[in-house]
Design a protein around this motif. Structure first.
Motif, PDB file in Angstrom:
ATOM      1  N   SER A   1       1.171  -4.636  -2.646  1.00  0.00           N
ATOM      2  CA  SER A   1       1.592  -5.333  -1.424  1.00  0.00           C
ATOM      3  C   SER A   1       1.238  -6.818  -1.467  1.00  0.00           C
ATOM      4  O   SER A   1       1.932  -7.640  -0.873  1.00  0.00           O
ATOM      5  N   GLU A   2       0.156  -7.136  -2.173  1.00  0.00           N
ATOM      6  CA  GLU A   2      -0.282  -8.531  -2.256  1.00  0.00           C
ATOM      7  C   GLU A   2       0.314  -9.259  -3.451  1.00  0.00           C
ATOM      8  O   GLU A   2       0.026 -10.440  -3.672  1.00  0.00           O
TER       9      GLU A   2
ATOM     10  N   ASN B   1      -2.722  -1.911  -2.373  1.00  0.00           N
ATOM     11  CA  ASN B   1      -3.058  -3.279  -1.970  1.00  0.00           C
ATOM     12  C   ASN B   1      -2.582  -4.286  -3.011  1.00  0.00           C
ATOM     13  O   ASN B   1      -2.054  -5.351  -2.664  1.00  0.00           O
TER      14      ASN B   1
END
Length: 349
Positions: A140-141, A137
């Motif tokens: 991806s962020e 996460n």
């Protein structure tokens, strides 16, 4: 002695003395005719006893239990206090580390702080799936994970999938994590040393990481030594040759080791050194046919006439399987030599 006099002599306020009385910690032995509290010398000694225990970190409730328990001993109480203090300090150190991680991320708004807290909680989870998801996460962020946090997580991670994601993120973090990983390489825990050296092999090449890997060549653990040797060999360090040759002999990642030895022989002028080391292993009485085949494969990767001559000798080996493999390698090398330079073979490099 009246309560005011006790307060002046003991330094304990009258309000606190009344509180002690209400809790049953220190009750004045007597009362004056007017109903005022009157403390004896023994009462005053008990007040000082209570204050001394409080100064060591005991709560009033704990002080009461100590005073009322006839089996309570100073050594037991002090031992408990040491344990409680160590636990509290560990919690404080953990909090301090978290605060420093958040500070290092330089959040511009509270949302950044909350995101970093969420990430740390994810990495601390007992679930490997949740730890893995936390790393994915963040990537991806586009969350910038401080290198120190990643390095600590790498050293503690036992799940191979999570560890791989952490090493990937660490290698691309751009932060200074070498000191943390170097400390891991010197850990007394062999699992931590393995994780540390593997992470360093995936870091961008630099003199600091090379120095740490060079130290790891002397590690007592074969896995640590092998990881270090493969990477040092790729970086052109001839000090890795003995470990790499040992990997060929033992059949542990021997194909990778042979390829690295081949690159070293072509690019760093140590073909003679490597060929001599391999030939010495061939002459060993413990060199069975499987080992000689692996050594032949390593010789095939090398440049220079000495390696080719060693292969020709193996083509006449008493073991038929060894002779067939060596003969095939000699044939390939001779075919390449007829093709001329520039074909990308070891002989033409």
């Amino acid at each position: 002695m009246l309560i005011g006099d006790v307060a002046r002599h003991s330094g304990v306020s009258t309000r606190m003395l009344r509180h002690y009385d209400a809790l049953g910690l220190v009750r004045p032995t007597g009362r004056t005719a007017g109903g005022y509290r009157e403390y004896t010398a023994e009462d005053v000694r008990r007040i000082f006893h209570v204050e001394s225990l409080r100064s060591l970190g005991l709560s009033l409730k704990q002080v009461g239990r100590v005073l009322e328990d006839p089996a309570s001993t100073p050594s037991a109480v002090v031992g408990d206090l040491i344990r409680w203090t160590e636990e509290r300090l560990a919690r404080e150190q953990e909090l301090l580390a978290r605060l420093r991680v958040i500070d290092a991320s330089a959040p511009a708004a509270w949302q950044g702080v909350l995101r970093m807290v969420e990430l740390m909680q994810g990495l601390d989870s007992n679930s490997s799936a949740r730890r893995h998801q936390a790393v994915l996460n963040a990537r991806s962020e586009g969350v910038s994970i401080p290198a120190g946090l990643l390095a600590d997580a790498v050293l503690a991670e036992s799940d191979p999938n999570v560890a791989g994601a952490l090493r990937w993120a660490l290698a691309r973090s751009g932060g200074d994590s070498v000191a943390t990983l170097a400390a891991g390489v010197h850990s007394g825990d062999v699992d931590i040393r393995r994780r540390a050296v593997l992470a360093i092999t995936e870091m961008p090449e630099g003199s600091d990481t090379t120095a740490v890997l060079a130290e790891a060549l002397a590690d007592s653990d074969t896995t640590v030594r092998r990881h270090a040797a493969l990477e040092l060999g790729r970086r052109g360090m001839t000090a890795a040759v003995p470990v790499l040759v040992g990997m060929v002999v033992e059949g542990s990642h021997d194909v990778d080791a042979a390829e690295v030895l081949g690159a070293l022989s072509r690019d760093h002028g140590c073909a003679g050194l490597i060929t001599t080391a391999l030939a010495a292993e061939l002459a060993s009485p413990t060199a069975d046919s499987a080992m000689r085949i692996r050594l032949a494969q390593a010789l095939f990767e090398l440049s220079g006439t000495a390696a080719r001559e060693a292969l020709r000798q193996l083509a006449h080996d008493d073991a038929r399987d060894v002779a067939l493999v060596a003969s095939a390698f000699v044939g390939v090398l001779e075919a390449r030599s007829h093709e001329g330079p520039g074909d990308g073979s070891p002989e033409s490099a």
